[in-house]
Design a protein around this motif. Structure first.
Motif, PDB file in Angstrom:
ATOM      1  N   PHE A  40      26.313  -4.606 110.900  1.00 32.81           N
ATOM      2  CA  PHE A  40      27.738  -4.269 110.790  1.00 32.81           C
ATOM      3  C   PHE A  40      28.607  -5.480 111.115  1.00 32.81           C
ATOM      4  N   LEU A  41      28.311  -6.152 112.221  1.00 35.77           N
ATOM      5  CA  LEU A  41      29.111  -7.306 112.616  1.00 35.77           C
ATOM      6  C   LEU A  41      29.021  -8.438 111.596  1.00 35.77           C
ATOM      7  N   VAL A  42      27.837  -8.696 111.099  1.00 37.16           N
ATOM      8  CA  VAL A  42      27.672  -9.752 110.089  1.00 37.16           C
ATOM      9  C   VAL A  42      28.504  -9.421 108.847  1.00 37.16           C
ATOM     10  N   GLU A  43      28.438  -8.178 108.410  1.00 39.28           N
ATOM     11  CA  GLU A  43      29.190  -7.773 107.219  1.00 39.28           C
ATOM     12  C   GLU A  43      30.695  -7.862 107.445  1.00 39.28           C
ATOM     13  N   LYS A  44      31.182  -7.248 108.512  1.00 40.28           N
ATOM     14  CA  LYS A  44      32.630  -7.174 108.742  1.00 40.28           C
ATOM     15  C   LYS A  44      33.236  -8.534 109.071  1.00 40.28           C
ATOM     16  N   LEU A  45      32.562  -9.322 109.895  1.00 35.80           N
ATOM     17  CA  LEU A  45      33.111 -10.636 110.247  1.00 35.80           C
ATOM     18  C   LEU A  45      33.047 -11.591 109.054  1.00 35.80           C
ATOM     19  N   GLY A  46      32.010 -11.467 108.249  1.00 36.92           N
ATOM     20  CA  GLY A  46      31.937 -12.276 107.037  1.00 36.92           C
ATOM     21  C   GLY A  46      33.057 -11.935 106.069  1.00 36.92           C
ATOM     22  N   GLN A  47      33.326 -10.649 105.909  1.00 38.01           N
ATOM     23  CA  GLN A  47      34.413 -10.212 105.025  1.00 38.01           C
ATOM     24  C   GLN A  47      35.763 -10.662 105.568  1.00 38.01           C
ATOM     25  N   PHE A  48      35.951 -10.571 106.873  1.00 37.91           N
ATOM     26  CA  PHE A  48      37.216 -11.005 107.478  1.00 37.91           C
ATOM     27  C   PHE A  48      37.437 -12.490 107.227  1.00 37.91           C
ATOM     28  N   ALA A  49      36.378 -13.302 107.380  1.00 34.26           N
ATOM     29  CA  ALA A  49      36.501 -14.738 107.158  1.00 34.26           C
ATOM     30  C   ALA A  49      36.853 -15.046 105.709  1.00 34.26           C
ATOM     31  N   GLN A  50      36.357 -14.243 104.774  1.00 32.62           N
ATOM     32  CA  GLN A  50      36.704 -14.454 103.361  1.00 32.62           C
ATOM     33  C   GLN A  50      38.150 -14.027 103.079  1.00 32.62           C
TER      34      GLN A  50
END
Length: 55
Positions: A40-50
């Motif tokens: 979850f963290l990898v997905e959400k933080l990656g999306q936020f950075a994009q």
């Protein structure tokens, strides 16, 4: 701003990026909760950075 998006202000005052660390008890077989939390963290933080890249 009628789009409802965030605007970057004071861009010259942004601190350098620091790594995010997740601390948990490492075992040979991590629990489902741990694996899902990491995913979850990898997905959400990656999306936020994009969505909100730094200049």
């Amino acid at each position: 701003m009628t789009e409802g998006r965030l605007s970057l202000v004071l861009a010259d005052k942004i601190a350098p990026p620091i790594p995010l660390q997740l601390v948990y008890l490492q075992t040979d077989y991590p629990s489902h909760k741990i694996r899902r939390t990491i995913a979850f963290l990898v997905e959400k933080l990656g999306q936020f950075a994009q969505d909100y890249p730094l200049p």
